[in-house]
Write an enzyme that holds these catalytic residues in place. Structure first.
Site, mmCIF file in Angstrom:
data_model
loop_
_atom_site.group_PDB
_atom_site.id
_atom_site.type_symbol
_atom_site.label_atom_id
_atom_site.label_comp_id
_atom_site.label_asym_id
_atom_site.label_seq_id
_atom_site.Cartn_x
_atom_site.Cartn_y
_atom_site.Cartn_z
ATOM 1 C CG HIS A 1 48.950 47.278 33.442
ATOM 2 N ND1 HIS A 1 50.067 47.382 34.245
ATOM 3 C CD2 HIS A 1 48.174 46.340 34.032
ATOM 4 C CE1 HIS A 1 49.963 46.549 35.268
ATOM 5 N NE2 HIS A 1 48.812 45.909 35.153
ATOM 6 C CG ASP B 1 44.958 45.832 36.371
ATOM 7 O OD1 ASP B 1 45.788 45.042 35.885
ATOM 8 O OD2 ASP B 1 44.827 46.008 37.590
ATOM 9 N N GLY C 1 51.473 39.637 40.580
ATOM 10 C CA GLY C 1 51.040 38.899 41.750
ATOM 11 C C GLY C 1 51.143 39.775 42.985
ATOM 12 C CD GLU D 1 47.888 46.683 41.889
ATOM 13 O OE1 GLU D 1 46.706 46.548 41.551
ATOM 14 O OE2 GLU D 1 48.765 45.842 41.611
ATOM 15 C CG ASP E 1 44.936 35.962 33.683
ATOM 16 O OD1 ASP E 1 45.214 37.158 33.471
ATOM 17 O OD2 ASP E 1 45.480 35.302 34.602
ATOM 18 C CG HIS F 1 46.704 41.329 33.909
ATOM 19 N ND1 HIS F 1 47.834 40.647 34.294
ATOM 20 C CD2 HIS F 1 46.803 42.560 34.477
ATOM 21 C CE1 HIS F 1 48.586 41.416 35.066
ATOM 22 N NE2 HIS F 1 47.977 42.591 35.193
ATOM 23 C CG HIS G 1 52.186 44.165 38.202
ATOM 24 N ND1 HIS G 1 52.472 43.586 36.994
ATOM 25 C CD2 HIS G 1 50.835 44.352 38.221
ATOM 26 C CE1 HIS G 1 51.348 43.420 36.312
ATOM 27 N NE2 HIS G 1 50.335 43.879 37.033
#
Length: 366
Positions: free
Chosen positions: A17, A299, A180, A210, A21, A19, A207
């Site tokens: 996991h 993350d 998101g 969370e 970006d 990202h 996701h």
């Protein structure tokens, strides 16, 4: 056996996991921003200050505020060359941190502002990963990086992105994800995408659990059929501590444990978004003791100012984990990877277990 930072840095790691970006080097952000005329919109003009701004802006206790930091990174990831560079940097940075296998996710729909097509975005990122792998090999480091294609849960392109993931299956893309803000955007809004992937026997993670609670997890698993849970930290809400020190699992928590559903936990990120109050109080400690299929992840390395080495360090400090514990987390992650069985087994038997055995032997003889 005391686990030192050097042991952790050199230990083989698996990351599920992360990202794309959310992991840019601050210097790369500056240079790419300069190329596209975005430099004056950045909140800082040097790499150190910019890195600090990202961490402080993300450290708000709010998932919504945390997600706002991505406007700057996505703004500089709108050309083929930029995507190749960011992906190459990512693979090199992970390899330098001892990661041997990684699944890095990104949303292709967020990189179309300068005319790229969805397919061109995926091709550019894949090229960058291959370049990064090659650069790592030249330094004597081993890493395999695959992509997870993410659809934004507040948008309406999830089926299109799922089809894109299937189109590039076995060509650098391991599976699909939605991401998101969870509140108001349940995974069931994207049921057509998940049903499509199930028909194609393809992999996907969601996701869930969370910022939102047990209903998010239940929907992801029982309605959408997720293979893994992105974060899943709120599963702790279905576990009750009793006065005698024992715990009782609710039916959803018991299902998650019994079915060995992987939890992609990201301790530092969870602290930033308010999903946990401290490392010592993070649910990962109890979930590990209860033998849930827990994995440790970064993350967003830029926003959290973290790495896999640092995530493991925090857990060692909080829970006194040994190399055996870190190996347990790593094998869990490799078992849960979206790779064919024989490849997962080869990583476990030929890379992970020998790597940890060497570190343990080195410690004993020193």
């Amino acid at each position: 056996m005391e686990t030192t930072r050097d042991h952790i840095r050199r230990a083989p790691k698996v990351l599920l996991h992360d990202h794309l970006d959310g992991g840019l080097r601050p210097q790369t952000v500056l240079e790419l921003a300069d190329q596209v005329g975005y430099l004056d919109k950045l909140p800082a003009g040097d790499a150190e200050s910019l890195g600090t701004w990202f961490r402080e802006a993300a450290d708000s206790g709010s998932l919504v505020r945390y997600l706002e930091t991505f406007a700057h990174t996505c703004a500089v990831m709108q050309t083929r060359d930029a995507l190749v560079r960011v992906a190459r940097d990512c693979a090199e940075d992970l390899a330098a941190d001892g990661v041997v296998y990684a699944e890095v996710r990104y949303a292709p729909e967020q990189h179309l502002e300068r005319g790229l097509t969805l397919d061109e975005v995926v091709e550019a990122v894949n090229e960058g990963f291959r370049q990064g792998e090659a650069a790592a090999r030249e330094k004597g480091q081993r890493i395999k990086v695959q992509a997870l294609l993410t659809a934004m849960r507040h948008a309406a392109r999830s089926l299109e992105i799922a089809e894109l993931a299937n189109r590039f299956r076995d060509h650098g893309v391991a599976g699909f994800d939605i991401a998101g803000a969870e509140a108001g955007n349940p995974p069931t809004r994207h049921l057509d995408a998940f049903e499509y992937l199930a028909r194609e026997n393809n992999h996907f993670t969601i996701h869930a659990g969370e910022a939102f609670g047990l209903p998010s997890i239940w929907e992801a698993l029982q309605i959408c059929g997720a293979d893994r849970l992105g974060h899943g930290v709120r599963i702790i809400d279905d576990i009750t501590a009793k006065p005698d020190g024992t715990v009782e699992l609710g039916r959803l928590a018991a299902y998650v444990r019994d079915k060995r559903i992987p939890l992609e936990m990201c301790p530092t990120s969870n602290l930033q978004t308010g999903a946990a109050s401290s490392y010592a109080e993070h649910p990962i400690g109890l979930l590990r003791r209860l033998h849930f299929r827990v994995t440790v992840n970064t993350d967003n390395r830029l926003m959290s100012g973290t790495s896999m080495t640092q995530e493991f360090e925090h857990l060692v400090d909080a829970f006194g984990y040994s190399l055996d514990d870190l190996q347990w987390f790593t094998v869990n992650a490799m078992k849960s990877a979206f790779l064919p069985f024989e490849q997962r087994l080869a990583f476990i038997n030929d890379v992970i277990k020998p790597g940890y055995a060497g570190l343990k032997a080195e410690w004993l003889f020193n």
